[in-house]
Design a protein around this motif. Structure first.
Motif, mmCIF file in Angstrom:
data_model
loop_
_atom_site.group_PDB
_atom_site.id
_atom_site.type_symbol
_atom_site.label_atom_id
_atom_site.label_comp_id
_atom_site.label_asym_id
_atom_site.label_seq_id
_atom_site.Cartn_x
_atom_site.Cartn_y
_atom_site.Cartn_z
ATOM 1 N N ALA A 196 7.973 6.050 3.026
ATOM 2 C CA ALA A 196 7.684 5.053 4.059
ATOM 3 C C ALA A 196 6.376 5.343 4.796
ATOM 4 C CB ALA A 196 8.836 4.955 5.051
ATOM 5 N N GLU A 197 6.134 6.597 5.173
ATOM 6 C CA GLU A 197 4.909 6.924 5.911
ATOM 7 C C GLU A 197 3.670 6.757 5.037
ATOM 8 O OE1 GLU A 197 4.517 7.319 9.200
ATOM 9 O OE2 GLU A 197 6.654 6.841 9.252
ATOM 10 N N TYR A 198 3.805 7.072 3.751
ATOM 11 C CA TYR A 198 2.676 6.869 2.835
ATOM 12 C C TYR A 198 2.349 5.380 2.740
ATOM 13 C CZ TYR A 198 3.263 11.707 1.294
ATOM 14 O OH TYR A 198 3.344 13.077 1.248
ATOM 15 N N LEU A 199 3.384 4.556 2.620
ATOM 16 C CA LEU A 199 3.162 3.108 2.541
ATOM 17 C C LEU A 199 2.524 2.583 3.827
ATOM 18 C CD1 LEU A 199 6.486 1.936 0.844
ATOM 19 C CD2 LEU A 199 4.214 2.041 -0.208
ATOM 20 N N LYS A 200 3.015 3.043 4.977
ATOM 21 C CA LYS A 200 2.488 2.568 6.261
ATOM 22 C C LYS A 200 1.022 2.928 6.444
ATOM 23 C CE LYS A 200 6.832 2.684 8.780
ATOM 24 N NZ LYS A 200 7.629 3.459 9.735
ATOM 25 N N SER A 201 0.621 4.116 5.981
ATOM 26 C CA SER A 201 -0.761 4.557 6.198
ATOM 27 C C SER A 201 -1.719 4.066 5.117
ATOM 28 C CB SER A 201 -0.818 6.084 6.303
ATOM 29 O OG SER A 201 -0.453 6.673 5.076
ATOM 30 N N ALA A 202 -1.202 3.432 4.078
ATOM 31 C CA ALA A 202 -2.051 2.985 2.973
ATOM 32 C C ALA A 202 -2.835 1.722 3.318
ATOM 33 C CB ALA A 202 -1.192 2.737 1.734
ATOM 34 N N SER A 203 -4.035 1.650 2.784
ATOM 35 C CA SER A 203 -4.843 0.429 2.867
ATOM 36 C C SER A 203 -4.605 -0.446 1.650
ATOM 37 C CB SER A 203 -6.324 0.786 2.943
ATOM 38 O OG SER A 203 -6.565 1.616 4.051
ATOM 39 N N LEU A 204 -4.169 0.188 0.545
ATOM 40 C CA LEU A 204 -3.848 -0.490 -0.702
ATOM 41 C C LEU A 204 -2.737 0.313 -1.364
ATOM 42 C CD1 LEU A 204 -4.441 -2.503 -3.106
ATOM 43 C CD2 LEU A 204 -6.065 -0.765 -3.936
ATOM 44 N N VAL A 205 -1.751 -0.386 -1.924
ATOM 45 C CA VAL A 205 -0.678 0.275 -2.666
ATOM 46 C C VAL A 205 -0.764 -0.174 -4.119
ATOM 47 C CG1 VAL A 205 1.827 0.564 -2.918
ATOM 48 C CG2 VAL A 205 0.806 0.403 -0.625
ATOM 49 N N ILE A 206 -0.682 0.803 -5.020
ATOM 50 C CA ILE A 206 -0.577 0.536 -6.446
ATOM 51 C C ILE A 206 0.784 1.074 -6.853
ATOM 52 C CG2 ILE A 206 -1.505 0.956 -8.756
ATOM 53 C CD1 ILE A 206 -4.266 1.412 -7.423
ATOM 54 N N SER A 207 1.651 0.199 -7.353
ATOM 55 C CA SER A 207 3.050 0.574 -7.563
ATOM 56 C C SER A 207 3.551 0.186 -8.942
ATOM 57 C CB SER A 207 3.909 -0.132 -6.501
ATOM 58 O OG SER A 207 5.277 0.109 -6.717
ATOM 59 N N HIS A 208 4.581 0.911 -9.368
ATOM 60 C CA HIS A 208 5.352 0.478 -10.529
ATOM 61 C C HIS A 208 6.054 -0.817 -10.122
ATOM 62 C CE1 HIS A 208 9.515 1.854 -9.173
ATOM 63 N NE2 HIS A 208 8.712 2.200 -8.194
ATOM 64 N N ALA A 209 6.750 -1.456 -11.046
ATOM 65 C CA ALA A 209 7.311 -2.780 -10.773
ATOM 66 C C ALA A 209 8.739 -2.745 -10.244
ATOM 67 C CB ALA A 209 7.230 -3.638 -12.035
ATOM 68 N N GLY A 210 9.146 -1.640 -9.642
ATOM 69 C CA GLY A 210 10.483 -1.574 -9.057
ATOM 70 C C GLY A 210 10.590 -2.495 -7.845
ATOM 71 N N SER A 211 11.663 -3.260 -7.772
ATOM 72 C CA SER A 211 11.797 -4.255 -6.699
ATOM 73 C C SER A 211 11.808 -3.611 -5.319
ATOM 74 C CB SER A 211 13.045 -5.108 -6.913
ATOM 75 O OG SER A 211 14.203 -4.300 -6.935
ATOM 76 N N GLY A 212 12.400 -2.432 -5.178
ATOM 77 C CA GLY A 212 12.418 -1.763 -3.872
ATOM 78 C C GLY A 212 11.009 -1.468 -3.383
ATOM 79 N N SER A 213 10.198 -0.888 -4.242
ATOM 80 C CA SER A 213 8.812 -0.569 -3.871
ATOM 81 C C SER A 213 8.016 -1.830 -3.590
ATOM 82 C CB SER A 213 8.139 0.228 -4.990
ATOM 83 O OG SER A 213 8.777 1.455 -5.183
ATOM 84 N N ILE A 214 8.219 -2.851 -4.399
ATOM 85 C CA ILE A 214 7.484 -4.110 -4.207
ATOM 86 C C ILE A 214 7.817 -4.719 -2.845
ATOM 87 C CG2 ILE A 214 7.315 -6.518 -4.961
ATOM 88 C CD1 ILE A 214 7.616 -5.501 -7.852
ATOM 89 N N PHE A 215 9.104 -4.915 -2.565
ATOM 90 C CA PHE A 215 9.468 -5.617 -1.332
ATOM 91 C C PHE A 215 9.213 -4.785 -0.079
ATOM 92 C CE2 PHE A 215 11.862 -8.312 -4.361
ATOM 93 C CZ PHE A 215 11.216 -9.497 -4.059
ATOM 94 N N GLU A 216 9.330 -3.456 -0.181
ATOM 95 C CA GLU A 216 9.011 -2.616 0.982
ATOM 96 C C GLU A 216 7.522 -2.733 1.311
ATOM 97 O OE1 GLU A 216 9.694 1.913 2.674
ATOM 98 O OE2 GLU A 216 10.435 1.388 0.678
ATOM 99 N N THR A 217 6.677 -2.753 0.299
ATOM 100 C CA THR A 217 5.232 -2.883 0.514
ATOM 101 C C THR A 217 4.879 -4.269 1.050
ATOM 102 O OG1 THR A 217 4.844 -1.309 -1.280
ATOM 103 C CG2 THR A 217 2.976 -2.659 -0.582
ATOM 104 N N LEU A 218 5.478 -5.306 0.475
ATOM 105 C CA LEU A 218 5.208 -6.670 0.954
ATOM 106 C C LEU A 218 5.669 -6.856 2.397
ATOM 107 C CD1 LEU A 218 6.136 -8.825 -2.178
ATOM 108 C CD2 LEU A 218 3.843 -8.228 -1.337
ATOM 109 N N ARG A 219 6.804 -6.253 2.748
ATOM 110 C CA ARG A 219 7.312 -6.346 4.111
ATOM 111 C C ARG A 219 6.314 -5.738 5.105
ATOM 112 N NH1 ARG A 219 9.713 -2.889 7.177
ATOM 113 N NH2 ARG A 219 10.145 -1.397 5.531
ATOM 114 N N LEU A 220 5.614 -4.691 4.673
ATOM 115 C CA LEU A 220 4.604 -4.040 5.519
ATOM 116 C C LEU A 220 3.264 -4.779 5.503
ATOM 117 C CD1 LEU A 220 5.332 -0.331 4.551
ATOM 118 C CD2 LEU A 220 5.790 -1.416 6.765
ATOM 119 N N ARG A 221 3.193 -5.851 4.694
ATOM 120 C CA ARG A 221 1.974 -6.666 4.580
ATOM 121 C C ARG A 221 0.766 -5.845 4.113
ATOM 122 N NH1 ARG A 221 3.046 -11.715 6.347
ATOM 123 N NH2 ARG A 221 4.709 -11.997 7.857
#
Length: 178
Positions: free
Chosen positions: A80-105
């Motif tokens: 979560a902290e890595y996602l929050k501090s990121a300017s860009l996320v590059i992720s595998h296609a897991g739905s959890g990672s996708i929606f958590e990143t999208l939720r953080l805009r």
């Protein structure tokens, strides 16, 4: 504002996550010189790779030579902290990672693992890319995706209201609406 705040604000971090799986093709792709240079040209300063169970070890760099600073780790109790501090996320296609990143805009590039059998994840990633919520790539097209992307072109994802679906399921199962 402290000196630490000044330093963290001057960083533009790319966070890469493969989740709990092994996705060496993605780690290898972000570790390539061309992808690193493309990220650096886009203004990113740091690359942090969560490599999961993979066996490919990326090259670390401290960025002192005028290039991207690169670090990696296998797992963390929470990303979560890595996602929050990121300017860009590059992720595998897991739905959890996708929606958590999208939720953080956060701007998101989803890289589809073509080695998975019956890959329903690619359908989700491609649908969300079609709706301009994220960029979709394959390991071999990551460089082109980064080079062409405009994070400002993305449309913020608006989660739907699941209440009507939940009420329907409850009625179907015989539970009384409150």
């Amino acid at each position: 504002m402290s000196e630490i705040d000044d330093i963290s604000e001057s960083k533009s971090v790319v966070f890469v996550t493969v989740g709990t799986t092994s996705f060496d093709a993605l780690v290898r792709a972000v570790d390539s010189q061309e992808v690193r240079e493309a990220l650096f040209r886009k203004g990113y300063t740091d690359l942090v790779i969560q490599m999961g169970r993979g066996s490919y070890i990326p090259s670390k760099s401290n960025g002192e030579d005028g290039s991207l600073s690169v670090d990696y780790f296998t797992f963390s109790p929470s990303i979560a902290e890595y996602l929050k501090s990121a300017s860009l996320v590059i992720s595998h296609a897991g739905s959890g990672s996708i929606f958590e990143t999208l939720r953080l805009r956060k701007p998101l590039i989803v890289v589809v693992n073509e080695d998975l059998m019956d890959n329903h994840q690619s359908e989700l990633a491609e649908e969300l890319a079609e709706r301009n919520h994220l960029f979709c790539a394959r390991p071999q097209t990551l460089y082109e995706t980064i080079s062409a992307m405009d994070p400002n072109s993305l449309v913020p994802y608006q989660p739907g209201d699941a209440t009507p679906v939940a009420k329907f399921i409850n009625r179907f199962l015989g539970f009384v609406d409150e």
